[in-house]
Design a protein around this motif. Sequence first.
Motif, short mmCIF file in Angstrom:
data_model
loop_
_atom_site.label_atom_id
_atom_site.label_comp_id
_atom_site.label_asym_id
_atom_site.label_seq_id
_atom_site.Cartn_x
_atom_site.Cartn_y
_atom_site.Cartn_z
N THR A 53 0.84 -1.20 0.00
CA THR A 53 0.00 0.00 0.00
C THR A 53 0.88 1.24 0.00
O THR A 53 1.70 1.42 0.89
N LEU A 54 0.69 2.09 -1.00
CA LEU A 54 1.36 3.38 -1.08
C LEU A 54 0.27 4.45 -1.02
O LEU A 54 -0.51 4.59 -1.96
N LYS A 55 0.19 5.15 0.10
CA LYS A 55 -0.89 6.11 0.32
C LYS A 55 -0.31 7.50 0.56
O LYS A 55 0.37 7.73 1.57
N ALA A 56 -0.59 8.42 -0.36
CA ALA A 56 0.00 9.75 -0.31
C ALA A 56 -1.06 10.83 -0.24
O ALA A 56 -2.13 10.72 -0.87
N ILE A 57 -0.76 11.88 0.51
CA ILE A 57 -1.62 13.07 0.50
C ILE A 57 -1.53 13.74 -0.87
O ILE A 57 -2.51 14.24 -1.39
N GLY A 58 -0.34 13.72 -1.44
CA GLY A 58 -0.11 14.32 -2.75
C GLY A 58 0.00 13.27 -3.83
O GLY A 58 -0.95 12.55 -4.11
N PHE A 59 1.20 13.16 -4.43
CA PHE A 59 1.36 12.28 -5.58
C PHE A 59 2.30 11.11 -5.27
O PHE A 59 3.00 11.09 -4.25
N ARG A 69 6.02 -6.46 -6.26
CA ARG A 69 5.57 -7.84 -6.38
C ARG A 69 4.89 -8.28 -5.09
O ARG A 69 5.38 -8.01 -3.99
N THR A 70 3.77 -8.99 -5.23
CA THR A 70 3.13 -9.65 -4.10
C THR A 70 2.84 -11.09 -4.48
O THR A 70 2.82 -11.45 -5.66
N SER A 71 2.57 -11.90 -3.47
CA SER A 71 2.29 -13.33 -3.69
C SER A 71 0.80 -13.62 -3.50
O SER A 71 0.43 -14.58 -2.83
N GLY A 72 -0.02 -12.78 -4.05
CA GLY A 72 -1.47 -12.93 -3.93
C GLY A 72 -2.15 -11.71 -3.36
O GLY A 72 -3.38 -11.58 -3.44
N GLY A 73 -1.41 -10.81 -2.77
CA GLY A 73 -1.98 -9.58 -2.21
C GLY A 73 -2.13 -8.50 -3.26
O GLY A 73 -1.57 -8.57 -4.36
N ASP A 74 -2.90 -7.47 -2.91
CA ASP A 74 -3.10 -6.34 -3.82
C ASP A 74 -1.88 -5.43 -3.83
O ASP A 74 -1.10 -5.37 -2.88
N ILE A 75 -1.74 -4.68 -4.92
CA ILE A 75 -0.81 -3.56 -4.99
C ILE A 75 -1.67 -2.30 -5.13
O ILE A 75 -2.44 -2.18 -6.09
N VAL A 76 -1.56 -1.39 -4.15
CA VAL A 76 -2.46 -0.24 -4.07
C VAL A 76 -1.66 1.07 -4.15
O VAL A 76 -0.79 1.32 -3.31
N PHE A 77 -1.97 1.87 -5.17
CA PHE A 77 -1.47 3.25 -5.27
C PHE A 77 -2.64 4.16 -4.92
O PHE A 77 -3.65 4.18 -5.62
N TRP A 78 -2.48 4.97 -3.87
CA TRP A 78 -3.58 5.82 -3.39
C TRP A 78 -3.04 7.24 -3.22
O TRP A 78 -2.30 7.53 -2.28
N ASP A 124 -12.69 3.61 0.17
CA ASP A 124 -13.80 2.82 -0.35
C ASP A 124 -14.72 2.41 0.82
O ASP A 124 -14.24 1.98 1.87
N PRO A 125 -16.03 2.53 0.67
CA PRO A 125 -16.93 2.18 1.77
C PRO A 125 -16.96 0.70 2.10
O PRO A 125 -17.34 0.32 3.21
N VAL A 126 -16.56 -0.13 1.17
CA VAL A 126 -16.55 -1.58 1.41
C VAL A 126 -15.20 -2.03 1.96
O VAL A 126 -15.13 -2.85 2.88
N ASP A 127 -14.12 -1.51 1.41
CA ASP A 127 -12.78 -1.86 1.84
C ASP A 127 -12.03 -0.57 2.12
O ASP A 127 -11.61 0.13 1.19
N ALA A 128 -11.86 -0.21 3.39
CA ALA A 128 -11.25 1.05 3.77
C ALA A 128 -9.77 1.12 3.41
O ALA A 128 -9.15 2.18 3.50
N GLY A 129 -9.20 0.01 2.98
CA GLY A 129 -7.80 0.00 2.56
C GLY A 129 -7.62 0.32 1.10
O GLY A 129 -6.49 0.24 0.58
N LEU A 130 -8.71 0.72 0.42
CA LEU A 130 -8.65 1.05 -1.00
C LEU A 130 -9.21 2.44 -1.24
O LEU A 130 -10.12 2.88 -0.53
N PRO A 131 -8.73 3.15 -2.27
CA PRO A 131 -9.31 4.45 -2.61
C PRO A 131 -10.62 4.28 -3.37
O PRO A 131 -10.76 3.35 -4.18
N ALA A 132 -11.55 5.19 -3.13
CA ALA A 132 -12.84 5.12 -3.80
C ALA A 132 -12.91 6.01 -5.03
O ALA A 132 -13.76 5.80 -5.90
N GLY A 133 -12.03 7.01 -5.10
CA GLY A 133 -12.11 7.99 -6.17
C GLY A 133 -10.95 7.91 -7.14
O GLY A 133 -10.28 6.89 -7.27
#
Length: 205
Positions: A53-59, A69-78, A124-133
């Motif tokens: 998970t890469l979560k930034a206020i900016g870019f 690389r993950t072994s089944g997990g998500d890669i998230v740019f937020w 995201d309202p379903v998964d708070a670990g993901l961006p919704a927009g």
Amino acid sequence: GFEIGHPGVGSNQNLSNITLDRSYSISGPISVYGHDIYVNTDQTVMTGSGRITLKAIGFIVSATGADLRTSGGDIVFWSDADVSGAGQIRLGATNTMCTGWNSANTTCSLSGGGDVVMGGGSSDPVDAGLPAGASLGWGSGSANANGVALGPCTANSTASVSNEINTRGGNLILRGASTTENSGTSAIQAGVAICNGTTINLDSG
């Protein structure tokens, strides 16, 4: 796993820029929180379904040759996690993403891979670990105009960025919105810019 920065919201968010200049290969999730995030090195989750998970206020910007690389997990740019209306995602060239990484033989060959998600704004309202927009382009510079750029896109160029995204059955979710402040005729202003020479392989995703 490991965590850099603070996952909180509002005044609890990490206001410092984060540069990943050391490669990690670990068992467990990798979580990075910052104002702007620069991914300069390879990051690998070797076992389980841990996310990157890469979560930034900016870019968020990745350097040439930085692989995730993950072994089944998500890669998230937020990006734009503070919902301020500015914060893009921009990949460098020769970046590889794999969510079905087989660390035993160092290949992208496991089935049942995770998702690759690029977006911004609130959770995201379903998964708070993901961006919704959407990730949002900003300013008048051509490099910043795109919401999501899968490489250093150049208008009317036949050069290949040689990027690859392989989800091994997972989904690819790209949400971006561009700025219209760049009036140059050669400027690429796209919500999502898929650059020449980008390979996307979802298998059954």
